[in-house]
Enzyme design. Sequence first.
Site, PDB file in Angstrom:
ATOM      1  N   HIS A 248     -41.763 -11.765-145.970  1.00  0.00           N
ATOM      2  CA  HIS A 248     -41.289 -10.408-145.716  1.00  0.00           C
ATOM      3  C   HIS A 248     -39.763 -10.414-145.702  1.00  0.00           C
ATOM      4  CE1 HIS A 248     -45.400  -9.655-144.222  1.00  0.00           C
ATOM      5  NE2 HIS A 248     -45.129  -8.389-144.489  1.00  0.00           N
TER       6      HIS A 248
ATOM      7  N   SER B 110     -45.761  -2.964-143.896  1.00  0.00           N
ATOM      8  CA  SER B 110     -44.841  -3.871-143.213  1.00  0.00           C
ATOM      9  C   SER B 110     -43.468  -3.931-143.853  1.00  0.00           C
ATOM     10  CB  SER B 110     -45.444  -5.277-143.169  1.00  0.00           C
ATOM     11  OG  SER B 110     -45.785  -5.728-144.475  1.00  0.00           O
TER      12      SER B 110
END
Length: 337
Positions: free
Chosen positions: A246, A39
């Site tokens: 993230h 990711s």
Amino acid sequence: MHISPRWAMLGAALAALFSPLLVQPAQAAAPVYVALGDSYSSGTGTRSYIDDGTECMRSTQAYPSLIAAGRGYELNLRACSGATIPDVTGTQLSALSAATSYVTISVGGNDAGFADVLTECALPGWASDCDGAIDGAQAFVDGALPPQLASLYADIRGRAPSAQVTVVGYPRIFMGEDCNALTWFSPEEEARLNAMADLINTRTASAASAAGFQFANPTNAFIGHAVCDDPEWLNGLSNPISESYHPNALGHANGYTPVVSAVTGLALTVTRELEATSDATAADQAALQRQYAAADRTIEPDEFVAPDLTTPAIRKAARQAGVDLDRFIARSERAAR
């Protein structure tokens, strides 16, 4: 046959005009760039994803897309949210070939169960075993991860023998304080989690060096831009939850893109024009990735789970710790407003 001087001169002129056109080589094909990994390479966290029929959360604002747009590379963005080393081997390496010029890869965090560790450590200290979760992940990174990376890197080199391969690390997520309501990371836990990111980078960099690959370390670039910093280049607890912990669009543009691009040449500066150029590739990239969709759907995202203080297990932990859970929840909800 007699040719008049006039016609001879005209023929010579025409030959001089068209000869350069006839001998010009065909335009060179763009260098092929394959972006592998998890990711942190697909672009999860940027909140803008291509419609490729998968849950990979691939973004034109991710650093591979920005680098490809800035350098004129032909990109195949195979990185996928949730990918582990076996996932990369089983679903992504087929994109490599002898024609591949550049490869980037970030992987290892999901193998170490970093999302699960974050999930455990986000709970109140009286309800979690954060240290135990970190200890288990560290044991994996020190023991099992290096040989798995060595095998993966050897496979990459075998499939793309001429490619310049850059292994990409992970930033430190925290800055020592938790400003997010409904998570309870202590300063000590944040320090250990940052040390965990450093450890993965250390082991990954060593494996990359042994394989003859380059390593791009984003640690320094993200200092001052962690969760709860201003500005944040990393998302804290977010809605939807998959965006949490993230790099956001700023993190990819100002953190990852300059760091990774500098390893293979001059560091790229991301401008609005470059972002627009990258965004314009969305439809083509989505079409390219749809051919892999069946394989990509086998990857199970390993996502952070927000703390739930209403479960029987948490209520039991509260009783054992002497915590008035209802009062604790009410106080937390007031802080969140």
